[in-house]
Design a protein around this motif. Structure first.
Motif, PDB file in Angstrom:
ATOM      1  N   GLU A 189      35.558  83.741  -2.117  1.00 10.00           N
ATOM      2  CA  GLU A 189      35.120  83.688  -3.414  1.00 10.00           C
ATOM      3  C   GLU A 189      35.085  82.323  -3.857  1.00 10.00           C
ATOM      4  OE1 GLU A 189      36.510  87.845  -3.766  1.00 10.00           O
ATOM      5  OE2 GLU A 189      36.825  86.003  -2.537  1.00 10.00           O
ATOM      6  N   ARG A 233      32.867  82.930 -14.047  1.00 12.40           N
ATOM      7  CA  ARG A 233      31.772  83.800 -13.563  1.00 12.40           C
ATOM      8  C   ARG A 233      31.794  84.922 -14.160  1.00 12.40           C
ATOM      9  NH1 ARG A 233      32.905  86.489  -8.407  1.00 12.40           N
ATOM     10  NH2 ARG A 233      35.104  85.854  -7.804  1.00 12.40           N
ATOM     11  N   GLU A 258      24.394  81.969  -8.902  1.00 12.76           N
ATOM     12  CA  GLU A 258      24.774  82.288  -7.429  1.00 12.76           C
ATOM     13  C   GLU A 258      26.170  82.772  -7.278  1.00 12.76           C
ATOM     14  OE1 GLU A 258      23.975  78.830  -4.999  1.00 12.76           O
ATOM     15  OE2 GLU A 258      26.084  78.388  -4.801  1.00 12.76           O
ATOM     16  N   HIS A 259      26.857  82.700  -8.310  1.00 14.89           N
ATOM     17  CA  HIS A 259      28.244  83.238  -8.244  1.00 14.89           C
ATOM     18  C   HIS A 259      28.681  84.404  -8.918  1.00 14.89           C
ATOM     19  CE1 HIS A 259      30.324  78.906  -8.706  1.00 14.89           C
ATOM     20  NE2 HIS A 259      29.890  79.055  -7.548  1.00 14.89           N
ATOM     21  N   PRO A 261      26.610  87.408  -7.420  1.00  9.09           N
ATOM     22  CA  PRO A 261      25.650  88.354  -6.466  1.00  9.09           C
ATOM     23  C   PRO A 261      25.995  89.801  -6.991  1.00  9.09           C
ATOM     24  CG  PRO A 261      27.641  87.400  -5.220  1.00  9.09           C
ATOM     25  CD  PRO A 261      27.816  86.815  -6.608  1.00  9.09           C
ATOM     26  N   GLY A 262      24.920  90.495  -7.001  1.00  6.69           N
ATOM     27  CA  GLY A 262      24.966  92.051  -7.169  1.00  6.69           C
ATOM     28  C   GLY A 262      24.697  92.388  -8.659  1.00  6.69           C
ATOM     29  N   GLY A 265      20.592  90.850  -9.979  1.00  5.40           N
ATOM     30  CA  GLY A 265      19.498  91.946  -9.307  1.00  5.40           C
ATOM     31  C   GLY A 265      19.519  93.268  -9.908  1.00  5.40           C
ATOM     32  N   GLU A 276      16.750  81.861 -14.163  1.00  5.29           N
ATOM     33  CA  GLU A 276      18.065  80.786 -13.800  1.00  5.29           C
ATOM     34  C   GLU A 276      17.250  79.444 -13.737  1.00  5.29           C
ATOM     35  OE1 GLU A 276      19.179  84.116 -10.570  1.00  5.29           O
ATOM     36  OE2 GLU A 276      19.292  82.316  -9.917  1.00  5.29           O
ATOM     37  N   TYR A 302      34.390  89.149  -2.296  1.00  5.27           N
ATOM     38  CA  TYR A 302      32.926  88.304  -2.452  1.00  5.27           C
ATOM     39  C   TYR A 302      32.321  88.005  -0.916  1.00  5.27           C
ATOM     40  CZ  TYR A 302      30.189  84.344  -4.271  1.00  5.27           C
ATOM     41  OH  TYR A 302      29.066  83.379  -4.653  1.00  5.27           O
ATOM     42  N   PRO A 303      30.814  88.178  -0.893  1.00  8.50           N
ATOM     43  CA  PRO A 303      29.872  88.118  -2.016  1.00  8.50           C
ATOM     44  C   PRO A 303      29.461  89.616  -2.508  1.00  8.50           C
ATOM     45  CG  PRO A 303      28.809  88.023   0.175  1.00  8.50           C
ATOM     46  CD  PRO A 303      30.232  88.051   0.337  1.00  8.50           C
ATOM     47  N   PHE A 305      29.668  93.181  -4.940  1.00  7.35           N
ATOM     48  CA  PHE A 305      29.961  93.011  -6.562  1.00  7.35           C
ATOM     49  C   PHE A 305      31.601  92.916  -6.999  1.00  7.35           C
ATOM     50  CE2 PHE A 305      27.591  94.483 -10.041  1.00  7.35           C
ATOM     51  CZ  PHE A 305      28.707  94.830 -11.037  1.00  7.35           C
TER      52      PHE A 305
END
Ligand code: EPZ
Length: 419
Positions: A189, A233, A258-259, A261-262, A265, A276, A302-303, A305
């Motif tokens: 993380e 985050r 980038e902290h 992810p999921g 998207g 961003e 991490y990474p 969800f």
């Protein structure tokens, strides 16, 4: 206990600056126990959990004082105790983060086994296993688990699961232990990376933080330093999802995409625009109408969800037409908010690990209860997206992890008060 009262149905729109991360501040506050002089932490959020960690450090003999709205100075030089007060362990499980630093500084630590909570049993067997690999003797006493390690030894620890807290506890113990300690299957993380940067400033050498293979070369003496806590985050995700759930628009400053992810998207998958900028600004714009987009996700280390934004994401999915599936794979009982959301008319079928969410259907205001801080945040989001007055009980549980939540949501145009 107090309540939040939300009169929903309004679009959120505006700009917010994200606070420092609770889950970075708590281990880094604990790591100040390792220092030979004062530590200054900046960007510390004003949260109930930070207050409890302050009580823990004070009970051990350190002095802790706020020197500005978000800066703390911790002086560990007066630490003369290694028993963590039972009532503080019961109040906050993260008190466990001081065990590693106490073992390294005092050679001993005693902590009540932290009780479980609404999301799971929360055992500490991985922490204990790791300390034993570094030479600690473990015994059970009538007031809790006692660890003795007059001389911690650097060594290899292979974690059975990439536990965030166990990784952090062992990194801290290793930072003040001469020699190279290696942690395999470590958590990755961003909060681990922030702790590593703090330990390096103090004089340890840390390689591989953010990967599953971390090497720490410790020093007997670690100096007091100044450090700024990384952005939260999960707070950022919560505000993004609140805006997305109300058909709104939000600009988040001090937010590192980038902290998360999921999340980005999936928000784009359902039609949101997520931009961003400058490395620490994220702008979210929602579509007029969400198109039918079945979403399927599972939480993970991490990474993967993040489990800490699972409840908030479930509330948001009630806005998106389609049948969605959420599988909670980190904690054994972290879908309790489904029951509270059903009180608002949500069509969710869930057991302890998997939930089916029928999104895009009407909700109605109701009286609900925060089961844990993230479940409580999910109920606030559900209240914001629903006409009428939703009352969320046990406000203090939410305030463990969210600073000035009502004031900040009001800044975005919400109608929310505390009582
Ligand atoms: C940290 O808890 C966070 N807390 C949690 O955030 C977060 O949900 C969690 O990491 C996962 O990301 C802080 O950082 C203060 P784990 P932690 O050890 O360290 C099992 C929030 O909402 N496990 O990675 O306790 C455990 O039961 C909080 O801000 C063992 O079995 O998480 C769980 O199922 C909630 N034995 C899983 O591993 C152990 O010795 C993940 O736990 C340790 C953990």
């Amino acid at each position: 206990m107090g309540e939040f009262v939300v009169r929903g149905g309004r679009r959120l729109d505006g700009t917010l600056r994200v606070h420092g991360a609770k889950n970075a501040a708590l281990p880094i506050m604990a790591a100040s126990v390792l220092a030979s002089g004062p530590v200054t932490l900046e960007g510390v959020p004003r949260l109930r959990d930070v207050d409890v960690m302050t009580e823990v450090l004070t009970a051990l003999g350190a002095t802790v004082r706020w020197v500005s709205h978000s800066s703390l100075v911790i002086d560990p030089s007066g630490i003369n105790e290694y028993v963590i007060p039972q009532e503080l362990m019961m109040k906050m499980r993260a008190s466990i983060f001081v065990i590693g630093p106490l073992l390294a500084r005092m050679g001993h630590a005693v902590a009540l086994q932290p009780g479980g909570c609404s999301i799971g049993d929360r055992p500490i067997d991985i922490h204990i296993y790791g300390f034993e690999q570094l030479g600690a003797q473990v015994s059970e006493t009538e007031i809790g688990t006692r660890l003795d390690a007059p001389e911690l030894q650097a060594g290899l620890v292979h974690l059975s699961y990439p536990s965030v807290g166990a990784t952090e506890n062992l990194m801290m113990a290793a930072a003040r232990t001469p020699g190279e300690t290696r942690i395999r299957n470590a958590a990755m993380e961003p909060e681990i990376v922030d702790l590593a940067q703090f330990l390096e400033k103090m004089g340890a050498t840390v390689r591989g933080a953010g990967t599953s293979d971390i090497r720490i070369v410790g020093q007997r003496e670690l100096s007091g330093v100044t450090h700024t806590i990384i952005p939260d985050r999960i707070e950022a995700a919560t505000f993004m999802l609140a805006a997305a759930a109300t058909g709104g628009h939000v600009v988040l400053e001090n937010c590192i995409a980038e902290h998360l992810p999921g999340l980005m998207g999936r928000l784009r998958d359902v039609g949101c625009r997520v931009e961003e900028r400058d490395g620490d600004v994220v702008e979210l714009t929602t579509p007029e109408k969400y198109k039918t987009t079945p979403i399927s996700l599972h939480t993970g280390p991490y990474p993967g969800f993040a489990t800490d934004m699972q409840a908030q994401f479930m509330a948001f999915l009630l806005k998106v037409p389609g049948v969605h599936i959420i599988s909670e794979r980190v904690f054994e009982n972290r879908l309790g908010h489904a029951r509270e959301l059903r009180r608002m008319g949500a069509q969710i079928v869930a057991d302890q690990r998997v939930a089916l969410i029928y999104g895009g259907r009407p909700l109605h205001a109701a009286d609900v209860r925060a089961l844990d801080l993230r479940a409580g945040a999910a109920l606030v989001i559900a209240g914001l997206m629903t006409e009428g007055e939703t009352v969320i009980a046990d406000r203090e549980i939410i305030e463990r992890g969210y600073q000035d939540l009502d004031r900040r949501l009001t800044q975005l145009g919400a109608d929310i008060i505390q009582r």
